[in-house]
Design an enzyme around this catalytic site. Sequence first.
Site, PDB file in Angstrom:
ATOM      1  N   THR A  30       0.833  -1.207   0.000  1.00 41.71           N
ATOM      2  CA  THR A  30       0.000   0.000   0.000  1.00 41.71           C
ATOM      3  C   THR A  30       0.863   1.251   0.000  1.00 41.71           C
ATOM      4  OG1 THR A  30      -1.661  -1.219   1.246  1.00 41.71           O
ATOM      5  CG2 THR A  30      -1.858   1.189   1.245  1.00 41.71           C
ATOM      6  N   VAL A  31       1.791   1.336   0.935  1.00 43.36           N
ATOM      7  CA  VAL A  31       2.569   2.577   1.086  1.00 43.36           C
ATOM      8  C   VAL A  31       3.703   2.643   0.060  1.00 43.36           C
ATOM      9  CG1 VAL A  31       3.848   4.023   2.688  1.00 43.36           C
ATOM     10  CG2 VAL A  31       2.011   2.561   3.548  1.00 43.36           C
ATOM     11  N   VAL A  45       3.307   7.906  12.334  1.00 42.27           N
ATOM     12  CA  VAL A  45       2.312   8.397  13.288  1.00 42.27           C
ATOM     13  C   VAL A  45       1.257   9.216  12.557  1.00 42.27           C
ATOM     14  CG1 VAL A  45       1.918   9.664  15.423  1.00 42.27           C
ATOM     15  CG2 VAL A  45       4.123   8.562  15.028  1.00 42.27           C
ATOM     16  N   LYS A  63       2.176   4.519  18.372  1.00 45.20           N
ATOM     17  CA  LYS A  63       2.262   5.905  17.870  1.00 45.20           C
ATOM     18  C   LYS A  63       2.395   6.892  19.033  1.00 45.20           C
ATOM     19  CE  LYS A  63      -0.540   4.575  13.887  1.00 45.20           C
ATOM     20  NZ  LYS A  63      -1.909   4.389  13.397  1.00 45.20           N
ATOM     21  N   GLU A  91       7.959  10.295   9.729  1.00 40.90           N
ATOM     22  CA  GLU A  91       6.690  11.048   9.732  1.00 40.90           C
ATOM     23  C   GLU A  91       5.481  10.159   9.494  1.00 40.90           C
ATOM     24  OE1 GLU A  91       4.602  13.524  10.744  1.00 40.90           O
ATOM     25  OE2 GLU A  91       6.242  14.828  10.098  1.00 40.90           O
ATOM     26  N   ASP A 123      -1.424  -0.617  18.135  1.00 40.85           N
ATOM     27  CA  ASP A 123      -0.931   0.265  17.069  1.00 40.85           C
ATOM     28  C   ASP A 123      -0.973   1.738  17.525  1.00 40.85           C
ATOM     29  OD1 ASP A 123      -0.590   0.965  14.024  1.00 40.85           O
ATOM     30  OD2 ASP A 123      -2.393   2.042  14.662  1.00 40.85           O
ATOM     31  N   GLY A 131     -11.311  -4.608   4.622  1.00 37.21           N
ATOM     32  CA  GLY A 131      -9.839  -4.621   4.596  1.00 37.21           C
ATOM     33  C   GLY A 131      -9.226  -3.559   5.488  1.00 37.21           C
ATOM     34  N   GLY A 162      -3.783   4.922   4.595  1.00 38.49           N
ATOM     35  CA  GLY A 162      -4.118   4.915   3.169  1.00 38.49           C
ATOM     36  C   GLY A 162      -2.910   5.246   2.323  1.00 38.49           C
TER      37      GLY A 162
HETATM   38  P1  NAP Z   1       1.710  -3.973   2.865  1.00 40.41           P
HETATM   39  O1  NAP Z   1       0.709  -3.434   1.938  1.00 40.41           O
HETATM   40  O2  NAP Z   1       1.470  -5.264   3.540  1.00 40.41           O
HETATM   41  O3  NAP Z   1       3.099  -4.052   2.081  1.00 40.41           O
HETATM   42  C1  NAP Z   1       4.229  -4.646   2.620  1.00 40.41           C
HETATM   43  C2  NAP Z   1       5.261  -4.772   1.525  1.00 40.41           C
HETATM   44  O4  NAP Z   1       6.457  -5.267   2.099  1.00 40.41           O
HETATM   45  C3  NAP Z   1       4.852  -5.729   0.408  1.00 40.41           C
HETATM   46  O5  NAP Z   1       5.198  -5.176  -0.825  1.00 40.41           O
HETATM   47  C4  NAP Z   1       5.679  -6.972   0.693  1.00 40.41           C
HETATM   48  O6  NAP Z   1       6.025  -7.687  -0.471  1.00 40.41           O
HETATM   49  C5  NAP Z   1       6.905  -6.362   1.300  1.00 40.41           C
HETATM   50  N1  NAP Z   1       7.597  -7.285   2.196  1.00 40.41           N
HETATM   51  C6  NAP Z   1       7.132  -7.858   3.312  1.00 40.41           C
HETATM   52  N2  NAP Z   1       8.074  -8.654   3.855  1.00 40.41           N
HETATM   53  C7  NAP Z   1       9.149  -8.582   3.050  1.00 40.41           C
HETATM   54  C8  NAP Z   1      10.409  -9.189   3.045  1.00 40.41           C
HETATM   55  N3  NAP Z   1      10.774 -10.044   4.004  1.00 40.41           N
HETATM   56  N4  NAP Z   1      11.264  -8.882   2.056  1.00 40.41           N
HETATM   57  C9  NAP Z   1      10.905  -8.026   1.071  1.00 40.41           C
HETATM   58  N5  NAP Z   1       9.703  -7.423   1.020  1.00 40.41           N
HETATM   59  C10 NAP Z   1       8.848  -7.705   1.988  1.00 40.41           C
HETATM   60  O7  NAP Z   1       2.025  -2.937   4.038  1.00 40.41           O
HETATM   61  P2  NAP Z   1       1.721  -1.373   4.041  1.00 40.41           P
HETATM   62  O8  NAP Z   1       0.310  -1.162   4.433  1.00 40.41           O
HETATM   63  O9  NAP Z   1       2.249  -0.742   2.818  1.00 40.41           O
HETATM   64  O10 NAP Z   1       2.578  -0.907   5.318  1.00 40.41           O
HETATM   65  C11 NAP Z   1       3.965  -0.716   5.227  1.00 40.41           C
HETATM   66  C12 NAP Z   1       4.424   0.002   6.501  1.00 40.41           C
HETATM   67  O11 NAP Z   1       3.770   1.257   6.588  1.00 40.41           O
HETATM   68  C13 NAP Z   1       4.098  -0.725   7.806  1.00 40.41           C
HETATM   69  O12 NAP Z   1       5.120  -0.487   8.742  1.00 40.41           O
HETATM   70  C14 NAP Z   1       2.818  -0.053   8.262  1.00 40.41           C
HETATM   71  O13 NAP Z   1       2.608  -0.130   9.657  1.00 40.41           O
HETATM   72  C15 NAP Z   1       3.104   1.365   7.839  1.00 40.41           C
HETATM   73  N6  NAP Z   1       1.911   2.202   7.667  1.00 40.41           N
HETATM   74  C16 NAP Z   1       0.943   1.788   6.814  1.00 40.41           C
HETATM   75  C17 NAP Z   1      -0.164   2.593   6.622  1.00 40.41           C
HETATM   76  C18 NAP Z   1      -1.241   2.209   5.670  1.00 40.41           C
HETATM   77  O14 NAP Z   1      -2.196   2.977   5.523  1.00 40.41           O
HETATM   78  N7  NAP Z   1      -1.158   1.058   4.990  1.00 40.41           N
HETATM   79  C19 NAP Z   1      -0.266   3.812   7.325  1.00 40.41           C
HETATM   80  C20 NAP Z   1       0.774   4.197   8.169  1.00 40.41           C
HETATM   81  C21 NAP Z   1       1.865   3.385   8.329  1.00 40.41           C
HETATM   82  P3  NAP Z   1       4.909  -8.357  -1.433  1.00 40.41           P
HETATM   83  O15 NAP Z   1       4.098  -7.229  -1.988  1.00 40.41           O
HETATM   84  O16 NAP Z   1       5.683  -9.047  -2.491  1.00 40.41           O
HETATM   85  O17 NAP Z   1       4.119  -9.276  -0.560  1.00 40.41           O
HETATM   86  N1  HSE Z   2      -4.188   0.232  11.302  1.00 39.56           N
HETATM   87  C1  HSE Z   2      -3.810   1.608  11.300  1.00 39.56           C
HETATM   88  C2  HSE Z   2      -5.055   2.454  11.516  1.00 39.56           C
HETATM   89  C3  HSE Z   2      -3.125   1.941   9.989  1.00 39.56           C
HETATM   90  O1  HSE Z   2      -6.169   1.936  11.441  1.00 39.56           O
HETATM   91  O2  HSE Z   2      -4.933   3.638  11.814  1.00 39.56           O
HETATM   92  C4  HSE Z   2      -2.347   3.211  10.034  1.00 39.56           C
HETATM   93  O3  HSE Z   2      -1.321   3.189  10.943  1.00 39.56           O
END
Ligand code: NAP
Ligand code: HSE
Length: 428
Positions: free
Chosen positions: A14-15, A134, A207, A131, A203, A189, A304
Amino acid sequence: MPDPLRLGIAGLGTVGAGVVGIALRHAELLAARAGRPIAVTAVSARDRTRDRGLDLSAFAWEDDPVALARRPDVDVFVELMGGEGGAALAATEAALAAGKDVVTANKAMLAHHGQRLAEAAEARGAVIRFEAAVAGGIPVVKVLTEGLAGNVITRVMGVMNGTCNYILTRMEASGLPYAEVFAEADALGYLEADPNLDVGGIDAGHKLSLLAAIAFGTQVSFSEVELEGIGAVTIEDIRQAADMGFRIKLLGVAQMTGRGLEQRMSPCLVPADSPLGQLQGGTNMVVIEGDSVGQLVLRGAGAGRGPTASAVMADVIDLARGFRVSTFGRPAASLAPARPARATAPAAYYLRMALIDKPGALAKVAAVLGDAGVSIDRMRQYGHAEPTAPVLIVTHKTTRDALDHALVRLPATGVVVGSPVAIRIEVV
Ligand code: NAP
Ligand code: HSE
């Protein structure tokens, strides 16, 4: 043209895909703002064959994020894989050991290893920026480390988990019970792979612990956050709170007191017409109070693709500009170990309990509360649920110790059925 800042991005979910998208779409704008091009040179994810809706052909691919972190053509390692340890931690450590700056959105990793990583960064003249970790798109780390650097911060609080706020506001709007709305959030999701990270308050606690470290100059101490999730919040509590002019929020509060650092993340009642009470859906809000600035309220998308990638890119641009600030806003060696303190400041509480419907039952409860020094502000019985009568009590301000003293004595009255619910009322 100055040399580009070269990014190695580990994680294309996602990110990560959002960050690559911004780098590709806005290359000229980023270069103009940063004063130099920002170039993705290499990427890593688990599955090389997955279609991510992006043209990745110009970037080198590494299966191993540690190898990515060590590449000589990578200046900044961008960690967007997630997870407290594992590949994220190993690759971050490898990048820092190689003297590279790190940008991450990983609150779990920093909440557990932040102090050690900050020290490792400084030992090699590198920095870690986070940044996006959180409150997603809200630039709250920047506000605390830069915009409010001249203030003594007195309190930081807020709603920092969008999923919990979605569940609570959806319960109120739909009248559906927690379990049904939880299932809806799952189907949409919204929940983390381990839902307890969201609904257990973990979580949001991660933060809060990061903001507290910046705000109060203490080492990150997530293990000292008093945590309570939203799983026990019932539709009945939400209805009754609304009827009395309140909303229930998973609220984080961090403040430094004479006794030490208070950090708590728990369901609280807030006035329905307050900024926090008005917060709907998956939105986040952080309220910061400083001695000179007064109160600031920051509101926006806490998660997001777009909002989180926006925050990651802001950190990258800072590094491209040559702007470097210590991980938690001051040198890691100067961060004091946190002296944890349980929240003792008096607050009003909402109590809900079921009483056996017989003469004198309410009087017995009132006597226990009175003996513990807990004074009743409002009390009412609503409806009947044979053979019990549900009763609501709003206390005057009291300490949690006094309230707990009363709560442990209520069963001995012989009129209270089940466990009473007690929720703090936070005046913001
Ligand atoms: P995600 O959609 O699950 O993506 C994770 C990515 O990491 C995927 O591309 C995955 O590969 C890759 N990955 C996982 N393990 C790996 C490994 N061992 N080696 C290489 N690549 C690996 O997660 P996300 O939502 O983007 O979140 C990423 C980070 O941002 C997390 O720390 C999360 O807490 C933080 N965050 C997310 C959000 C949000 O809205 N999603 C908001 C704030 C912070 P594949 O695609 O090939 O499986
Ligand atoms: N699971 C977290 C939330 C994602 O719902 O705020 C962003 O950190």
